[in-house]
Write an enzyme that holds these catalytic residues in place. Structure first.
Site: not given
Ligand SMILES: Cc1cc2nc3c(=O)[nH]c(=O)nc-3n(C[C@H](O)[C@H](O)[C@H](O)COP(=O)(O)O)c2cc1C
Length: 338
Positions: A21, A103, A144, A176, A216-218, A239-240
């Site tokens: 990130m 990205c 990725k 992702h 990946n994702g959520g 990630g987040r």
């Protein structure tokens, strides 16, 4: 910092990873995350191959050996430049170099790399083959990617991309699980608006059993990560949630994801371990907030968390601020019930 008895291995570690990130997963963030999990794989921010090769910005490769296992993420689309950048990464001590094919930001699109590469799988394969040829055998090249971009049909394009990257020698990929829309959405919206398609990622694992596939994702909890692992995926990349609630995601990861004996790491453990790190950083001329900005979420969900955040946010910018600010902020957090 790191436990010398653990044999670091990016392949095993990638069962749980913290996503690359920009502006977030810098070396200070990774130092913090490493205090919470000894094993999970950490990624750098994306570094462009051009910055390394043409810009000579080798400081972008700086990291502490205690951060390992840590992987370098590169952005670029020129096979020779990426090859040279991957070699530089390997020489700097990274044992994994990951290519960003996900990205969507304008800056990245104008350089024709990142997610737009989903439309050029042949070029992706050329880049990966050149990177693999440039690094020693012990260094792994990974990818990725997204499930597609714009009006691509993910069920068609994703298998094609995976086929080609596998033919280029890649054995590990993080997907992702949403498209990127290259026009009209900001990078932030591109992490929220295109719908997630987890079943497609699971289907890719079934179709490519020899590929190590991370989702990946959520993913916002360790429970959710474990569900995907139990359902057959090789890895989960977060990630987040790992950034905003690092204790919740990483504190129990070594026990729950990697089967290592406890005890789990607490926010207090992480703070205690970061104090000498902060001392070194500040006495070497660094600013306190460069480290503490990544620590705001440590106590998320606990009484006193807001006061912790406020104290750190207010005081860490002041000239001369040092570890004492962190100790004061810690005193605001109500101790855990015994
Ligand atoms: C602030 C921020 C910066 C990001 N920078 C990168 C990056 O440099 N390279 C990359 O591949 N993805 C980047 N991403 C995307 C994340 O790696 C990840 O794919 C995305 O956030 C979805 O995972 P999550 O829902 O677990 O956060 C970034 C995401 C955020 C929030």
């Amino acid at each position: 910092m790191a436990d010398k008895n653990i044999e670091y291995n990016v392949l095993n570690a990638s069962r749980l990873s913290v996503a690359p990130m920009m502006d977030w997963t810098d070396r200070h963030c990774r130092a913090l995350h490493r205090q919470l999990s000894r094993v999970a794989l950490l990624y750098t921010e994306m570094v462009t191959a051009a910055a390394l090769v043409r810009g000579g910005a080798t400081h972008l490769l700086d990291h502490d050996p205690g951060e390992h296992p840590v992987a370098l993420q590169l952005g670029g689309a020129d096979p020779q430049e990426l090859a040279q950048a991957a070699r530089m990464g390997a020489e700097a001590g990274y044992s994994e170099v990951n290519l960003n094919v996900g990205c969507p930001s304008d800056r990245v699109q104008s350089g024709t790399f990142g997610a737009v590469l989903m439309t050029r799988p042949g070029l992706v394969a050329d880049c990966l083959a050149a990177m693999a040829a440039a690094v020693p055998a012990g260094v792994e090249i990974t990818v990725k990617c997204r499930i597609g971009v714009d009006d691509q049909v993910p069920q068609e394009i994703l298998p094609d991309v995976l086929e080609r990257i596998r033919a280029a020698g890649v054995r590990r990929v993080a997907i992702h699980a949403r498209k990127a829309w290259l026009q009209g959405l900001s990078p932030k919206e591109n992490r929220e608006i295109p719908p997630l398609d987890y079943p497609l990622v699971h289907a890719m694992k079934a179709a490519f059993p020899d590929l190590h596939v991370s989702l990946n994702g959520g993913i916002d909890s360790l429970d959710a990560a474990l569900e995907h692992l139990d359902a057959g995926l090789d890895g989960v990349m977060i990630g987040r949630a790992a950034y905003h609630t690092p204790t919740e995601i990483l504190g129990a990861a070594d026990r729950r994801v990697f089967g290592r004996p406890g005890p789990d790491r607490t926010a207090e453990d992480a703070v205690a371990a970061m104090l000498p790190y902060i001392e070194r950083h500040v006495s070497g001329g660094g600013r306190l907030h460069q480290v503490t900005r990544h620590m705001l979420g440590l106590f998320a969900g606990r009484p006193g968390a807001r006061a912790w955040r406020r104290r750190l946010s207010e005081a860490a910018h002041r000239p001369g601020a040092g570890p004492e600010v962190v100790e004061t902020a810690l005193s605001e957090v109500v101790p855990r019930a015994a």
